[in-house]
Motif scaffolding. Structure first.
Motif, short mmCIF file in Angstrom:
data_model
loop_
_atom_site.label_atom_id
_atom_site.label_comp_id
_atom_site.label_asym_id
_atom_site.label_seq_id
_atom_site.Cartn_x
_atom_site.Cartn_y
_atom_site.Cartn_z
N ILE A 128 -65.25 -98.13 -39.05
CA ILE A 128 -65.47 -98.16 -40.81
C ILE A 128 -66.02 -96.66 -40.25
N PRO A 129 -65.51 -95.55 -41.32
CA PRO A 129 -65.44 -94.12 -41.03
C PRO A 129 -67.58 -94.53 -42.32
N ASP A 130 -68.28 -93.60 -41.64
CA ASP A 130 -70.17 -93.59 -41.91
C ASP A 130 -69.48 -92.70 -43.07
N GLY A 131 -69.41 -93.29 -44.32
CA GLY A 131 -70.39 -92.08 -45.30
C GLY A 131 -71.93 -92.11 -46.16
N GLY A 132 -72.57 -92.34 -45.05
CA GLY A 132 -73.69 -92.03 -45.42
C GLY A 132 -75.07 -93.95 -45.22
N ALA A 133 -73.83 -95.03 -45.59
CA ALA A 133 -74.18 -95.90 -45.28
C ALA A 133 -76.25 -96.33 -44.69
N GLU A 134 -77.00 -96.74 -45.13
CA GLU A 134 -77.88 -97.18 -44.29
C GLU A 134 -78.05 -97.84 -42.87
N SER A 135 -77.61 -99.67 -43.39
CA SER A 135 -77.80 -100.91 -42.74
C SER A 135 -76.00 -101.68 -42.27
N PHE A 136 -74.98 -101.26 -43.69
CA PHE A 136 -73.64 -101.80 -42.89
C PHE A 136 -72.72 -100.39 -42.83
N PRO A 137 -72.41 -101.09 -41.92
CA PRO A 137 -72.08 -102.15 -40.60
C PRO A 137 -72.50 -102.04 -39.39
N PHE A 138 -73.72 -101.02 -39.06
CA PHE A 138 -74.28 -101.43 -38.01
C PHE A 138 -75.19 -102.27 -37.72
#
Length: 151
Positions: A128-138
């Motif tokens: 999933i491309p990381d667009g600046g989410a803090e916790s999801f999906p990490f």
């Protein structure tokens, strides 16, 4: 008036369905369903059980649909994205429980089938491309790896 495909005949004795009273698990792409978990107590209420296939391909297809819907994990969609993927993880858990009961693995707490499925789910979540989410999906990726893939 729309005609619905109903099966009014009793289910054969050797074919028992599995009823899960959690209609919120129904895939949103199939049906918008209110999040009521308990049957309505009204006298005229008719409770309908809708079939939902839980197999590897169906679960992955649902995950792909959710990922396609959101595109990238951003701060502004992180909660909704996480909730929708959480629904799919609940489906995975049911899938795992049934496989586990049916085949009783000699070791571990999860079925071999669920472990394979989790590996594919994790792979998709990691892409999933990381667009600046803090916790999801990490955080979810870490939880799934620890729970299903650590042994």
């Amino acid at each position: 008036m729309e005609h619905h495909s109903l099966d009014p005949y009793p289910i054969p004795k050797d074919k028992k369905p599995l009823y899960i009273n959690e209609p919120w698990l129904i895939d949103k792409s199939l049906l918008e369903y209110p999040h009521h978990r308990e049957p309505d107590e009204k006298e005229d209420n008719i409770r309908i059980y809708l079939p939902m296939d839980l197999n590897k391909d169906a679960i992955l297809r649902r995950l792909d649909n959710v990922i396609g819907l959101y595109g990238e994990a951003r701060e502004d969609n992180e909660i909704e994205f996480s909730i929708d993927v959480g629904m799919i993880i609940s489906q995975l858990e049911i899938y795992d429980q049934i496989w586990f009961v049916r085949h009783m693995p000699k070791k571990g707490e999860h079925s071999r089938e669920a472990k394979k499925l989790v590996a594919e789910i994790v792979s998709r979540l990691e892409n999933i491309p990381d667009g600046g989410a803090e916790s999801f999906p990490f955080e979810l990726i870490d939880e799934l790896k620890e729970e299903y893939l650590s042994d």
